[in-house]
Write a protein that holds these residues in place. Sequence first.
Motif, short mmCIF file in Angstrom:
data_model
loop_
_atom_site.label_atom_id
_atom_site.label_comp_id
_atom_site.label_asym_id
_atom_site.label_seq_id
_atom_site.Cartn_x
_atom_site.Cartn_y
_atom_site.Cartn_z
N ALA A 355 101.56 31.81 35.27
CA ALA A 355 102.51 31.37 34.23
C ALA A 355 103.95 31.67 34.59
O ALA A 355 104.87 31.19 33.92
N ILE A 356 104.19 32.47 35.63
CA ILE A 356 105.55 32.90 35.95
C ILE A 356 105.86 32.55 37.40
O ILE A 356 104.95 32.19 38.18
N PRO A 357 107.13 32.63 37.81
CA PRO A 357 107.48 32.34 39.21
C PRO A 357 106.73 33.25 40.18
O PRO A 357 106.38 34.39 39.85
N VAL A 358 106.53 32.75 41.40
CA VAL A 358 105.76 33.51 42.39
C VAL A 358 106.45 34.80 42.77
O VAL A 358 105.79 35.75 43.22
N TYR A 359 107.74 34.87 42.61
CA TYR A 359 108.47 36.09 42.97
C TYR A 359 108.65 37.01 41.75
O TYR A 359 109.38 38.00 41.82
N GLY A 360 108.00 36.68 40.62
CA GLY A 360 107.99 37.59 39.48
C GLY A 360 106.91 38.63 39.64
O GLY A 360 106.17 38.66 40.63
N SER A 361 106.79 39.49 38.66
CA SER A 361 105.77 40.54 38.69
C SER A 361 104.86 40.40 37.48
O SER A 361 105.33 40.47 36.33
N PRO A 362 103.56 40.25 37.69
CA PRO A 362 102.62 40.08 36.57
C PRO A 362 101.96 41.38 36.13
O PRO A 362 101.04 41.35 35.31
N ARG A 363 102.42 42.53 36.64
CA ARG A 363 101.68 43.77 36.44
C ARG A 363 101.77 44.31 35.01
O ARG A 363 100.81 44.75 34.44
N ASN A 364 102.88 44.31 34.41
CA ASN A 364 103.26 44.94 33.14
C ASN A 364 103.94 46.30 33.45
O ASN A 364 103.25 47.23 33.89
N PRO A 365 105.28 46.39 33.25
CA PRO A 365 106.09 45.34 32.65
C PRO A 365 106.11 44.04 33.48
O PRO A 365 106.16 44.10 34.71
N VAL A 366 106.10 42.93 32.77
CA VAL A 366 106.08 41.62 33.41
C VAL A 366 107.52 41.16 33.65
O VAL A 366 108.31 41.11 32.71
N ASP A 367 107.83 40.87 34.91
CA ASP A 367 109.17 40.39 35.28
C ASP A 367 109.14 38.87 35.33
O ASP A 367 108.53 38.27 36.23
N LEU A 368 109.78 38.23 34.35
CA LEU A 368 109.81 36.77 34.29
C LEU A 368 110.85 36.18 35.22
O LEU A 368 110.82 34.97 35.49
N THR A 369 111.77 37.01 35.68
CA THR A 369 112.87 36.67 36.59
C THR A 369 113.93 35.82 35.89
O THR A 369 113.70 35.24 34.82
N GLY A 370 115.06 35.72 36.54
CA GLY A 370 116.18 34.93 36.01
C GLY A 370 115.90 33.44 35.96
O GLY A 370 116.68 32.69 35.34
N SER A 371 114.82 33.00 36.58
CA SER A 371 114.46 31.57 36.51
C SER A 371 114.22 31.13 35.08
O SER A 371 114.24 29.93 34.77
N LEU A 372 113.98 32.10 34.21
CA LEU A 372 113.75 31.79 32.81
C LEU A 372 114.92 31.00 32.21
O LEU A 372 114.72 30.14 31.35
N ILE A 373 116.12 31.29 32.65
CA ILE A 373 117.30 30.61 32.09
C ILE A 373 117.26 29.12 32.42
O ILE A 373 117.61 28.28 31.59
N ALA A 374 116.85 28.79 33.64
CA ALA A 374 116.79 27.39 34.06
C ALA A 374 115.50 26.72 33.59
O ALA A 374 115.46 25.50 33.41
#
Length: 736
Positions: A355-374
């Motif tokens: 569900a998130i970019p490949v360079y995000g982190s799905p572990r928890n805390p989940v890093d959605l990355t700045g791609s969220l803005i775009a």
Amino acid sequence: MQQHADRPRTDDALNALLHPRSIAILGASDTPTKLSGRPVDYLKRFGFTGRILPVNAKRDQVQGLTAYRGLDDIDGDIDLAMIMLSAEQSADAVRACGRRGIPAAILGASGFAEVGGRGVELQEDLKAAIAESGVRVLGPNCLGMIASRERALPTFTSALDEDADLVEGPIAFLSQSGAFGGFVFNAAQNLGIGISHYLNTGNEVDLSVAELVDGLVRSDDTEVILAYLEGVTGGRRLLDAAREAHERDKPIIAVKVGRSEAGARAAQSHTASLAGEDAVFDGAIRQYGILRVDGPESMLEAAQIFSTGRRAAGRRLTSLSVSGGAGALMADAAAGHGIEVRAWDEEWQRTMAAAIPVYGSPRNPVDLTGSLIAEPDILRRSLKVAVEHPGTDMIAVLLGCADNCADTLIEALDEAYRSTDRPFVVVWTGGSGRPRTRLRELGIPCYTDPAQAARALGLLADFSLRPALPAPVRPADVDTGAARAVVSRARAEGRTQLDEYESTQLIAAYGVRAAASRPAIDPGEAAAAARELGGPVAVKLLSERIGHKSDIGGVRLGLDGADAVREAAEDVLRIAREAGVDDARVLVQRMAEGGGTELIVGVKNDPVFGPVVVTGLGGILVEALADSRVAVAPVDTVGARRLLLSLRGSRLFGEVRGKPARDVEAAADTIARLSWLAADLADELAELDVNPLLLAAVGEGAAAVDALAHLTPANSHRDPVNSHLAPTNSTRAPVN
């Protein structure tokens, strides 16, 4: 007075105060900006749904409304009177309300006990008027009340000066300080936090925060109660209200000043209320589930999340963030409030990774990355996974700025929020602030800092997972008669202090095990007592005049043999004679074998909450660590165990450096028994210390080594005392 069928079921007078249909304003001014004109102006401006009845002996109209010369000129029932007269006139005004059949009144005037002198006399006259009339009074020295549903605003607070409508909601707010209360009310309104009632209690000559909490808990309008306290009037009444709130699942969140000596002085001079001993207050409210916060910011943070009505099934938080750094900050803040941010298992990590970019982190805390803005849809997809995750009890989303795509993000947040009943918060940092306002309008708690969100989530988890309230049962083997006999003997001799042997007899009547000991009047008897007890012994000065024997050198430890005991007894008795102690004896007590962990257990009669029990690490650690906990008596063994395990030094009860674990169950039983002693003899016992209570290895029990009891003054057995529990001086632990 006729009851209205649609009113919440509360006491008649409280009902009239909280839900008035007709309000008389005594001393009402025609000038809206004057203090005595503001209540009329507010009632008109905000659209009070009932009758507004200005009373002014010099005018036919007040602010365009018909004015009345006196209360007797008004037809029909009057629910509530707002008395805007001087302190000198207030008592007579209350009497007039009583004659007119008005059940409740608010007194705005200051100049009573808070100023001393003549003000104290006026307050006593006011108390007499209340007793004579039967009118229930809020105040004096208070700004009044706001009841949002009825648009009832008998108040002159400046918090309503802004031209904004009332934000209604399920939260009631009580404040002993008028100005502070106004600040908090205004801040809550600006944050979109809906208030059902705001009441300023002032000097609490009659209605107290405790009684009002009880009334509000039973009101259908109120689901959450906030309270600002400078002191507590009727501590047991507050705890009864807390029990009712606990059963109705309605949280009480309190700020109380007076932690410091300076804060306590300020509180007393401000409202003439006794701040009380803060440790007792803290222990009592912790025991009964009232949540304490440090200030108005924390209070309003909590109000946001509690107003949703959601509860946490556990402490596991899933955190989704636009920034890895913000996620780490949230995890750290959460840990500080007992919230767990656990890494997800691999299967769920794979689901989140899709569900998130490949360079995000799905572990928890989940890093959605700045791609969220775009690509704002990342948030929708990831939230769907978080909501479905079975190991998630609470959800936090951390965003920043992003005003350009705020509408899409808010839509995704709202969709996820509505799809679950789990607690759900947003941290939105920076930007214009409009997204935060919109989220709050949607009922989604929103903060500007992860620390704020973590504090609120921690409080919610504490309340959601709160333990059952105490339901203590008196032990079957206590002998109240034997305990009272010990007290009666001291009373007959005109004493209010028991010596150590008498104190030991007192606690023994309640099944508390004590170190084996024998009193002796001379060295020969002391030597005989030592032979009877066997093993190394201690010799202590025994006198009802000397509480702390070590202070004058009246303790000798580790004595073997008759000669050593006889010599020690002679020495102790000599010291006593030189100190002018004419009733001196000695106590011979068997020493402990193998040592143990020392606790202090004490009871006292608190002026606000009555009998309480105190426990902490004892002996020399009492003063060095100041590690103690307080509970209102009586407590059960479950509550007593909870006290012990909440001590900072509770790790000492486990296996430490090869030493066996301690018998916590025996200590809990002792605490419970002493708490019943405190409750049963509340009219006689001012305070009692057992220090140390020696805690042996598991299965070997606990034993009182030293005890000291003080009785209430002879002329007033029921008067509580203000003195703190003073630890007795520790000896090396004798046991049975």
